[in-house]
Write an enzyme that holds these catalytic residues in place. Sequence first.
Site, PDB file in Angstrom:
ATOM      1  N   ASP A 184      -1.131  -6.245  -0.389  1.00  0.00           N
ATOM      2  CA  ASP A 184      -1.163  -5.593   0.898  1.00  0.00           C
ATOM      3  C   ASP A 184      -2.321  -4.937   1.342  1.00  0.00           C
ATOM      4  OD1 ASP A 184       0.191  -4.603   3.149  1.00  0.00           O
ATOM      5  OD2 ASP A 184       1.042  -3.094   1.962  1.00  0.00           O
ATOM      6  N   GLU A 214      -1.310  -5.435   7.991  1.00  0.00           N
ATOM      7  CA  GLU A 214      -0.667  -4.491   9.194  1.00  0.00           C
ATOM      8  C   GLU A 214      -1.269  -5.167  10.505  1.00  0.00           C
ATOM      9  OE1 GLU A 214       0.318  -0.519   8.556  1.00  0.00           O
ATOM     10  OE2 GLU A 214       1.005  -0.554   6.726  1.00  0.00           O
ATOM     11  N   GLU A 273       9.150  -4.133  10.594  1.00  0.00           N
ATOM     12  CA  GLU A 273       9.667  -2.813  10.152  1.00  0.00           C
ATOM     13  C   GLU A 273      10.108  -1.765  11.009  1.00  0.00           C
ATOM     14  OE1 GLU A 273       6.654  -1.035   7.281  1.00  0.00           O
ATOM     15  OE2 GLU A 273       7.848   0.942   7.242  1.00  0.00           O
ATOM     16  N   ASP A 288       0.993  -1.221  -0.036  1.00  0.00           N
ATOM     17  CA  ASP A 288      -0.057  -0.073  -0.104  1.00  0.00           C
ATOM     18  C   ASP A 288       0.908   1.270   0.099  1.00  0.00           C
ATOM     19  OD1 ASP A 288       0.895   0.008   2.649  1.00  0.00           O
ATOM     20  OD2 ASP A 288      -1.216   0.437   3.597  1.00  0.00           O
ATOM     21  N   SER A 289       2.284   1.152   0.046  1.00  0.00           N
ATOM     22  CA  SER A 289       3.134   2.065  -0.363  1.00  0.00           C
ATOM     23  C   SER A 289       3.012   2.773  -1.556  1.00  0.00           C
ATOM     24  CB  SER A 289       4.478   1.565  -0.088  1.00  0.00           C
ATOM     25  OG  SER A 289       4.703   0.575  -0.916  1.00  0.00           O
ATOM     26  N   LYS A 292      -0.978  -9.565   2.847  1.00  0.00           N
ATOM     27  CA  LYS A 292      -0.186  -8.864   3.970  1.00  0.00           C
ATOM     28  C   LYS A 292      -1.233  -8.198   4.905  1.00  0.00           C
ATOM     29  CE  LYS A 292       2.837  -5.634   3.991  1.00  0.00           C
ATOM     30  NZ  LYS A 292       2.430  -4.631   4.977  1.00  0.00           N
TER      31      LYS A 292
HETATM   32  O1  KIV Z   1       3.456  -0.891   1.559  1.00  0.00           O
HETATM   33  C1  KIV Z   1       4.711  -1.431   1.672  1.00  0.00           C
HETATM   34  O2  KIV Z   1       5.587  -1.246   0.628  1.00  0.00           O
HETATM   35  C2  KIV Z   1       5.149  -2.381   2.847  1.00  0.00           C
HETATM   36  C3  KIV Z   1       6.470  -2.803   2.864  1.00  0.00           C
HETATM   37  C4  KIV Z   1       7.460  -1.598   3.303  1.00  0.00           C
HETATM   38  C5  KIV Z   1       6.810  -3.592   3.865  1.00  0.00           C
HETATM   39  O3  KIV Z   1       4.220  -2.552   3.914  1.00  0.00           O
END
Ligand code: KIV
Length: 275
Positions: free
Chosen positions: A88, A120, A187, A49-50, A118
């Site tokens: 994510d 959080e 992280e 989600d980055s 993934k």
């Molecule tokens: O969203 C993302 O890119 C992440 C990574 C930094 C682990 O969660």
Amino acid sequence: MVGPCEMSGMVTVRELQTSEEPITMLTAYDATTAEIVDAAGVDVVLVGDSMGDTALGYESTLPVTVDEMASHVGAVARATEDALVVADMPFLSVGVDPADSVEHCGRMLKEEGAQAVKLESGPHTVELTERLTQLGIPVMAHLGLTPQRVHQLGGYKRQGTSSEAATEILELAREHEAAGAFSLVLEHVPANLAAHVTEELEIPTIGIGAGGDCDGQVLVVDDAVGLTEDAPSFAKQFGDVRAEMERAVEGYVEEVESGEFPGSEHATVADDLDV
Ligand code: KIV
């Protein structure tokens, strides 16, 4: 035992768990980047989600929607042949309503071609991790700095720096492992805490800003290739793609403006055209 890079075909969750080589994970948000990352032998492509603050131009990851994530997961999954594709889950897409959480995660596998999600993680994702695992949706947990909590944490600060906070991270890591998570992202935590969690868990840890003792490493691809202008201090820039793109784009502008491009080799002529 072979490492995931040496295997032919799709890297699986189980192969990651038994790998004796360090796991490599990078983010990708589009098909072209996914193709490059996959061909380079990266084990896991994370559609992070980055993408909120990189590809989508938001100020944080918070505005990313399930639809946006789904669209980018589809693009990445279509372009990836070997790596494990992990979706994510965006802010509030999980943890509010259990049925919605399962539906949002399931959509990433069922409709978009991801192989895992993934989350959080926190106390609110333990039961959900168990439920998703029961349903056949592999879960990568994520502890330490969880950027979706930026407002609660007061910034993108290092986590687990007191003994109490470190113990809480270790406990949550154990609970997520027991709930069925197949791996854990750590992280921006002290390297000695990450080393301890890695030692304590059976499942692999994948670190970002967590030192060299995790079972694998992850970076945001924009930081790794040098597209980002303000990468975090724990990221390493392995190339200067921004400078190369700037050079190419400036060259294009110059040549169009000067009339040098397109040349005759970039055009075709139809002989029989009566105009
Ligand atoms: O969203 C993302 O890119 C992440 C990574 C930094 C682990 O969660």
